[in-house]
Motif scaffolding. Structure first.
Motif, mmCIF file in Angstrom:
data_model
loop_
_atom_site.group_PDB
_atom_site.id
_atom_site.type_symbol
_atom_site.label_atom_id
_atom_site.label_comp_id
_atom_site.label_asym_id
_atom_site.label_seq_id
_atom_site.Cartn_x
_atom_site.Cartn_y
_atom_site.Cartn_z
ATOM 1 N N ALA A 93 2.277 -4.068 -6.030
ATOM 2 C CA ALA A 93 2.794 -3.126 -5.037
ATOM 3 C C ALA A 93 3.146 -1.820 -5.748
ATOM 4 O O ALA A 93 3.880 -1.823 -6.736
ATOM 5 C CB ALA A 93 4.028 -3.703 -4.355
ATOM 6 N N CYS A 94 2.605 -0.695 -5.267
ATOM 7 C CA CYS A 94 2.803 0.612 -5.908
ATOM 8 C C CYS A 94 3.478 1.573 -4.934
ATOM 9 O O CYS A 94 3.122 1.620 -3.756
ATOM 10 C CB CYS A 94 1.462 1.204 -6.334
ATOM 11 S SG CYS A 94 0.527 0.157 -7.432
ATOM 12 N N GLU A 95 4.428 2.360 -5.453
ATOM 13 C CA GLU A 95 5.123 3.346 -4.625
ATOM 14 C C GLU A 95 5.359 4.630 -5.399
ATOM 15 O O GLU A 95 5.634 4.603 -6.591
ATOM 16 C CB GLU A 95 6.491 2.816 -4.199
ATOM 17 C CG GLU A 95 6.467 1.620 -3.296
ATOM 18 C CD GLU A 95 7.871 1.172 -2.954
ATOM 19 O OE1 GLU A 95 8.695 2.028 -2.577
ATOM 20 O OE2 GLU A 95 8.134 -0.029 -3.091
ATOM 21 N N ASN A 96 5.264 5.744 -4.675
ATOM 22 C CA ASN A 96 5.688 7.037 -5.186
ATOM 23 C C ASN A 96 6.623 7.590 -4.125
ATOM 24 O O ASN A 96 6.214 7.786 -2.982
ATOM 25 C CB ASN A 96 4.495 7.974 -5.419
ATOM 26 C CG ASN A 96 4.923 9.302 -5.992
ATOM 27 O OD1 ASN A 96 6.022 9.440 -6.523
ATOM 28 N ND2 ASN A 96 4.069 10.288 -5.887
ATOM 29 N N ASP A 97 7.884 7.827 -4.485
ATOM 30 C CA ASP A 97 8.917 8.149 -3.508
ATOM 31 C C ASP A 97 9.059 9.625 -3.167
ATOM 32 O O ASP A 97 9.784 9.962 -2.250
ATOM 33 C CB ASP A 97 10.280 7.651 -4.009
ATOM 34 C CG ASP A 97 10.352 6.150 -4.040
ATOM 35 O OD1 ASP A 97 9.515 5.502 -3.390
ATOM 36 O OD2 ASP A 97 11.241 5.607 -4.724
ATOM 37 N N ARG A 98 8.424 10.497 -3.915
ATOM 38 C CA ARG A 98 8.639 11.935 -3.681
ATOM 39 C C ARG A 98 7.329 12.672 -3.502
ATOM 40 O O ARG A 98 6.308 12.323 -4.076
ATOM 41 C CB ARG A 98 9.366 12.560 -4.877
ATOM 42 C CG ARG A 98 10.747 12.051 -5.098
ATOM 43 C CD ARG A 98 11.752 13.103 -4.714
ATOM 44 N NE ARG A 98 13.093 12.595 -4.916
ATOM 45 C CZ ARG A 98 13.981 13.137 -5.713
ATOM 46 N NH1 ARG A 98 13.681 14.211 -6.393
ATOM 47 N NH2 ARG A 98 15.170 12.621 -5.829
#
Length: 166
Positions: free
Chosen positions: A90-95
């Motif tokens: 699971a990959c996330e970039n918050d900005r």
């Protein structure tokens, strides 16, 4: 008022176009990707004859452009059967990128089977994302393999001194 002939105007246009083309080429040549931050974690995968194969979440990768932070969390070890297994991250970039920003978040999942053959996928994002990377692996023989999860923030920067040093 000064009047210029068509030949003079055409010459000025050609010279201006050449200068713009050379400037663009110089900037493109001088641009380089710089790694701002990167984190890698991994674990081992034991492929067994007598176990069933399936779909496995190996961990999580995260990036944040605001703080230039990256994180990769991985399951330390798992067991699966020989045959086709699917491994997920699971990959996330918050900005978001700042306006005109040149940052990229890159997430990579690599799985090595018992024979040492790598199976890999990479996805890059320029803004907010929530994605799942997947890699299929189908070893025919039992043994120990491994995996790595990498989260990287890269930024495209101009390096004009490097152009003149080459």
């Amino acid at each position: 008022m000064i009047q210029l002939s068509e030949k003079v105007l055409c010459s000025i246009g050609l010279v201006l176009g050449l200068v713009i083309l050379l400037g663009y080429g110089l900037v493109s040549y001088a641009a380089e990707d710089v790694i701002v931050n990167a984190t890698t974690s991994g674990g081992r995968i034991v492929f067994q004859d007598d176990a069933s194969h399936g779909v496995y979440l190996l961990g999580r990768a995260w990036a944040d452009f605001g703080s230039n932070a990256t994180l990769s969390n991985a399951t330390p070890s798992l067991e699966t059967g020989t045959g086709r297994s699917v491994f997920l991250v699971a990959c996330e970039n918050d900005r978001r990128n700042e306006p005109g920003g040149t940052r990229t978040a890159a997430f990579t999942l690599t799985v090595w089977d018992p024979a040492g053959v790598s199976h890999s996928t990479t996805r890059e994002f320029g803004g907010i994302c929530s994605e799942t990377l997947s890699v299929d692996c189908s070893p025919s023989k039992p043994g120990e393999g491994r995996f790595e999860i990498t989260s990287t923030i890269r930024e495209r920067r101009l390096n004009l001194p490097a152009v003149f040093d080459r």
